[in-house]
Design an enzyme around this catalytic site. Structure first.
Site, mmCIF file in Angstrom:
data_model
loop_
_atom_site.group_PDB
_atom_site.id
_atom_site.type_symbol
_atom_site.label_atom_id
_atom_site.label_comp_id
_atom_site.label_asym_id
_atom_site.label_seq_id
_atom_site.Cartn_x
_atom_site.Cartn_y
_atom_site.Cartn_z
ATOM 1 N N TRP A 147 0.804 -1.223 0.000
ATOM 2 C CA TRP A 147 0.000 0.000 0.000
ATOM 3 C C TRP A 147 0.836 1.272 0.000
ATOM 4 C CZ3 TRP A 147 1.723 2.609 4.111
ATOM 5 C CH2 TRP A 147 2.297 1.848 5.147
ATOM 6 N N ASN A 148 2.140 1.179 0.341
ATOM 7 C CA ASN A 148 2.872 2.430 0.595
ATOM 8 C C ASN A 148 3.232 3.196 -0.679
ATOM 9 O OD1 ASN A 148 4.807 0.541 -0.092
ATOM 10 N ND2 ASN A 148 6.318 1.288 1.369
ATOM 11 N N LYS A 171 -2.527 -8.631 -7.564
ATOM 12 C CA LYS A 171 -3.303 -8.446 -6.332
ATOM 13 C C LYS A 171 -2.683 -7.270 -5.567
ATOM 14 C CE LYS A 171 -3.757 -9.435 -1.685
ATOM 15 N NZ LYS A 171 -4.407 -8.183 -1.355
ATOM 16 N N PRO A 172 -3.377 -6.140 -5.489
ATOM 17 C CA PRO A 172 -2.843 -4.999 -4.733
ATOM 18 C C PRO A 172 -3.149 -5.149 -3.242
ATOM 19 C CG PRO A 172 -4.946 -4.412 -5.702
ATOM 20 C CD PRO A 172 -4.706 -5.861 -6.061
ATOM 21 N N ALA A 173 -2.561 -4.281 -2.430
ATOM 22 C CA ALA A 173 -2.845 -4.306 -0.987
ATOM 23 C C ALA A 173 -4.317 -3.965 -0.746
ATOM 24 C CB ALA A 173 -1.955 -3.289 -0.287
ATOM 25 N N SER A 174 -4.888 -4.544 0.289
ATOM 26 C CA SER A 174 -6.306 -4.303 0.579
ATOM 27 C C SER A 174 -6.560 -2.865 1.048
ATOM 28 C CB SER A 174 -6.797 -5.280 1.642
ATOM 29 O OG SER A 174 -6.740 -6.577 1.114
ATOM 30 N N GLY A 234 6.606 -6.358 -0.367
ATOM 31 C CA GLY A 234 5.911 -6.295 0.915
ATOM 32 C C GLY A 234 6.873 -6.650 2.037
ATOM 33 N N SER A 235 6.333 -7.143 3.125
ATOM 34 C CA SER A 235 7.159 -7.392 4.311
ATOM 35 C C SER A 235 8.025 -8.643 4.144
ATOM 36 C CB SER A 235 6.252 -7.564 5.523
ATOM 37 O OG SER A 235 5.384 -8.657 5.303
ATOM 38 N N GLU A 285 10.807 -8.078 -3.160
ATOM 39 C CA GLU A 285 11.276 -6.753 -2.717
ATOM 40 C C GLU A 285 10.716 -6.571 -1.318
ATOM 41 O OE1 GLU A 285 13.270 -4.767 -4.181
ATOM 42 O OE2 GLU A 285 13.257 -5.358 -6.275
ATOM 43 N N LEU A 286 11.565 -6.710 -0.293
ATOM 44 C CA LEU A 286 11.049 -6.826 1.086
ATOM 45 C C LEU A 286 11.436 -5.621 1.945
ATOM 46 C CD1 LEU A 286 11.832 -10.634 1.383
ATOM 47 C CD2 LEU A 286 9.773 -9.524 0.491
ATOM 48 N N CYS A 336 10.255 1.506 2.154
ATOM 49 C CA CYS A 336 11.235 0.452 2.454
ATOM 50 C C CYS A 336 12.655 0.995 2.423
ATOM 51 C CB CYS A 336 11.071 -0.681 1.460
ATOM 52 S SG CYS A 336 11.087 -0.067 -0.218
ATOM 53 N N GLU A 379 12.074 -2.790 11.596
ATOM 54 C CA GLU A 379 11.675 -1.716 10.682
ATOM 55 C C GLU A 379 10.600 -0.875 11.398
ATOM 56 O OE1 GLU A 379 9.899 -3.371 7.158
ATOM 57 O OE2 GLU A 379 10.593 -1.739 5.909
HETATM 58 P P1 NAP Z 1 2.582 -6.936 3.654
HETATM 59 O O1 NAP Z 1 1.710 -6.986 4.834
HETATM 60 O O2 NAP Z 1 3.637 -7.971 3.493
HETATM 61 O O3 NAP Z 1 1.607 -6.929 2.390
HETATM 62 C C1 NAP Z 1 2.091 -6.871 1.070
HETATM 63 C C2 NAP Z 1 1.114 -7.586 0.161
HETATM 64 O O4 NAP Z 1 1.055 -8.975 0.537
HETATM 65 C C3 NAP Z 1 -0.316 -7.058 0.248
HETATM 66 O O5 NAP Z 1 -0.917 -7.134 -1.019
HETATM 67 C C4 NAP Z 1 -0.968 -8.041 1.222
HETATM 68 O O6 NAP Z 1 -2.363 -8.167 1.063
HETATM 69 C C5 NAP Z 1 -0.284 -9.338 0.822
HETATM 70 N N1 NAP Z 1 -0.321 -10.329 1.914
HETATM 71 C C6 NAP Z 1 -0.501 -10.126 3.242
HETATM 72 N N2 NAP Z 1 -0.499 -11.298 3.915
HETATM 73 C C7 NAP Z 1 -0.301 -12.259 2.989
HETATM 74 C C8 NAP Z 1 -0.200 -13.668 3.062
HETATM 75 N N3 NAP Z 1 -0.273 -14.321 4.212
HETATM 76 N N4 NAP Z 1 0.002 -14.347 1.921
HETATM 77 C C9 NAP Z 1 0.091 -13.703 0.740
HETATM 78 N N5 NAP Z 1 0.014 -12.366 0.605
HETATM 79 C C10 NAP Z 1 -0.173 -11.640 1.714
HETATM 80 O O7 NAP Z 1 3.349 -5.548 3.532
HETATM 81 P P2 NAP Z 1 2.723 -4.096 3.594
HETATM 82 O O8 NAP Z 1 2.410 -3.794 5.021
HETATM 83 O O9 NAP Z 1 1.638 -3.930 2.581
HETATM 84 O O10 NAP Z 1 3.943 -3.213 3.091
HETATM 85 C C11 NAP Z 1 4.956 -2.795 3.933
HETATM 86 C C12 NAP Z 1 6.190 -3.648 3.756
HETATM 87 O O11 NAP Z 1 6.566 -3.651 2.375
HETATM 88 C C13 NAP Z 1 7.371 -3.098 4.491
HETATM 89 O O12 NAP Z 1 8.079 -4.137 5.107
HETATM 90 C C14 NAP Z 1 8.209 -2.466 3.387
HETATM 91 O O13 NAP Z 1 9.568 -2.341 3.694
HETATM 92 C C15 NAP Z 1 7.948 -3.371 2.245
HETATM 93 N N6 NAP Z 1 8.212 -2.711 0.959
HETATM 94 C C16 NAP Z 1 9.300 -3.104 0.247
HETATM 95 C C17 NAP Z 1 9.600 -2.480 -0.945
HETATM 96 C C18 NAP Z 1 10.794 -2.909 -1.748
HETATM 97 O O14 NAP Z 1 10.843 -2.573 -2.924
HETATM 98 N N7 NAP Z 1 11.749 -3.623 -1.170
HETATM 99 C C19 NAP Z 1 8.779 -1.460 -1.435
HETATM 100 C C20 NAP Z 1 7.670 -1.086 -0.677
HETATM 101 C C21 NAP Z 1 7.399 -1.738 0.521
HETATM 102 P P3 NAP Z 1 -3.391 -7.449 2.088
HETATM 103 O O15 NAP Z 1 -3.172 -6.016 1.906
HETATM 104 O O16 NAP Z 1 -4.705 -7.928 1.595
HETATM 105 O O17 NAP Z 1 -3.052 -7.927 3.469
#
Ligand code: NAP
Length: 477
Positions: A145-146, A169-172, A222-223, A244-245, A278, A379
């Site tokens: 989502w960020n 699939k985008p963030a909810s 994502g995370s 990309e975490l 991130c 983080e």
């Molecule tokens: P997240 O909770 O890991 O969610 C990312 C995506 O994964 C969302 O679409 C989410 O869907 C989905 N997801 C959540 N739980 C899941 C599961 N159990 N199985 C499969 N998919 C799942 O991360 P976030 O809070 O959206 O984003 C923040 C994180 O992203 C931070 O750690 C940040 O550092 C990282 N990030 C990294 C980069 C990079 O390029 N390295 C760039 C931006 C952000 P829902 O929204 O439906 O839960």
């Protein structure tokens, strides 16, 4: 609405979920929540569309990406409002993100024309070796989502340019921005099934992608926690995976640095998107002899930051995404103070008056931070900047590398040799040298260690969507 096989549709179950503005708590949308069957239909559509899409010439694929870019460019103002309402970042930042999102479409549209192969000298006079590149197939893309638009085009653009088809699939928290991107894809006339959008619960959207043998590649931002889980799940069907975490960026300021520039850079890198990127600085290391002047300059500059609803003019820091994020920022500050840090500014939740219904945290700078504090390990993903001190170059490098993450890092110095020595010693995928904002479409973005696998951006980013094919010819001589 879901976008499957070129049509907008509700979930088969009729289920929906609500989208809220984190600055005001208002409900701003209701969107379809896909069931497993919807995602399976999207995967089937992407599979059916793949052969034709892969066969198009590079110039034809370029034409589609260029049209999507033009449509989005023409809607920058409207799109920026959607982003700000949905996830809180100030309008100016939302516009900047849209610019980056369009850069990926422009750049990869062009790059489609440069997917070259090789010829290799053979081992026998009657043999010839040619290596070609082919798209990997159906791609499953999952975004956070960020950066609700740039993270989408950073995946879609190289995938489509390479000739792959996609289920995204985008963030909810941010489906409305994703819907806007897919409206542009639809209006650009991209053939049906080439790009599909499913949003909803991860089990019903990402689950079928991970289980399907048709999906040949997963690209996830994502995370680290979820990234590791997907990496494990991908093993069953041996999918190619790029991740990309999370990050935990060090920002090192040497005594010879331009302190004004370094403090401005630290603020830009730390407080952009309210600290929710991130590549955000998570630890500021300042050489002992300049800790005092650096902290003073930073404290002075912090007074210029205005917190508020990102739709209002002059606001530089919006809300955090949800209550959990607010709690994490508070927990990191409390833990640090308990272990000896002092608060230079901020340090608390803002929850009265105009802030009452949102998730606002006062921009915070902490002095006397140490590696025993949570903020040095986890983080923060919030507007909290801890200042640590160091005495030597070796110590700065050791402290900066003392983390499981390895995404972005920053070094401020005027010494040219030191720039190289330190940049080479840092265990990070990205090093900003006197540069707090290195991300651009043409350079490889990504991390080492637990920050991920693979790179997005530039000529490197398209590699993940391509396979090599080795053609060996035996000739009649
Ligand atoms: P997240 O909770 O890991 O969610 C990312 C995506 O994964 C969302 O679409 C989410 O869907 C989905 N997801 C959540 N739980 C899941 C599961 N159990 N199985 C499969 N998919 C799942 O991360 P976030 O809070 O959206 O984003 C923040 C994180 O992203 C931070 O750690 C940040 O550092 C990282 N990030 C990294 C980069 C990079 O390029 N390295 C760039 C931006 C952000 P829902 O929204 O439906 O839960």
């Amino acid at each position: 609405m879901l976008y499957i096989d070129g049509t907008w549709q509700s979930a088969e179950s009729g289920d929906t979920f609500l989208v809220r503005n984190p600055a005001t708590g208002e409900t701003i949308g209701e969107v379809a929540s896909a069931a497993e069957r919807d995602t399976e239909r999207a995967i089937a559509a992407a599979q059916a569309a793949f052969p034709q899409w892969a066969k198009l010439t590079a110039k034809e694929r370029y034409g589609y990406l260029k049209r999507v870019a033009e449509i989005l460019r023409g809607r920058t103002e409207q799109l920026a409002e959607v982003i700000t309402r949905e996830m809180g970042k100030p309008l100016a930042e939302a516009k900047g993100e849209i610019g980056l999102a369009i850069d990926y479409l422009d750049w990869y549209g062009e790059e489609a024309k440069r997917i070259y192969g090789d010829t290799i000298p053979a081992s026998a006079p009657d043999k010839r070796i040619i290596v070609t590149r082919q798209p990997i197939g159906v791609v499953g893309a999952i975004t956070p989502w960020n950066f609700p638009i740039a993270m989408i085009t950073r995946k879609l653009a190289p995938a489509l340019a390479a000739g792959c088809t996609v289920v995204l699939k985008p963030a909810s928290a941010t489906p409305l921005t994703a819907i806007e991107v897919f409206k542009a894809i639809d209006e650009a006339g991209v053939p049906k099934g080439v790009a599909n959008l499913v949003h909803g619960k991860p089990a019903a959207t990402v689950g079928p992608m991970m289980n399907s043998p048709i999906v040949r590649k997963i690209t996830f931002t994502g995370s680290t926690e979820i990234g590791k889980e997907l990496y494990r799940q991908a093993a069953d069907t041996l999918k190619k995976v790029s991740l990309e975490l999370g990050g935990h960026a060090p920002f090192i300021v040497f005594a010879d640095a331009d302190l004004e520039r370094a403090a401005a850079g630290a603020i830009a890198s730390k407080f952009r998107n309210a600290g929710q990127t991130c590549v955000c600085t998570n630890r500021i290391y300042v050489q002992q002899e300049v800790v005092e002047p650096f902290s003073r300059i930073m404290a002075e500059k912090m007074k210029q930051l205005k917190v508020g609803n990102g739709l209002e003019a002059g606001v530089n820091i919006g809300p955090l995404i949800n209550r959990q994020a607010l709690e994490k920022a508070r927990e990191h500050v409390e833990d640090a103070v308990q272990k000896g840090a002092t608060i230079i500014c901020g340090g608390h939740v803002l929850d009265s008056g105009e802030f009452a219904n949102g998730y606002f945290f006062a921009p915070t700078v902490l002095a006397h931070a140490t590696h025993e504090m949570k903020i040095a390990r986890e983080e923060t993903f919030g507007p909290v900047a801890p200042i640590f001190s160091f005495s030597t170059e070796e110590e700065a490098i050791r402290l900066a590398n003392d983390t499981a993450y390895g995404l972005a890092s920053y070094v401020f110095t005027r010494d040219g040799s030191r720039m190289f020595r330190v940049a080479e010693a840092l265990e990070y995928g990205i090093v900003g040298i006197n540069d707090p904002m290195p991300t651009v479409a043409q350079a490889p973005f990504g991390g080492v260690k637990e920050s991920g696998i693979g790179r997005e951006g530039g000529k490197y980013g398209i590699e993940d969507y391509l396979e090599y094919k080795f053609l060996s010819f035996q000739l009649e001589m």
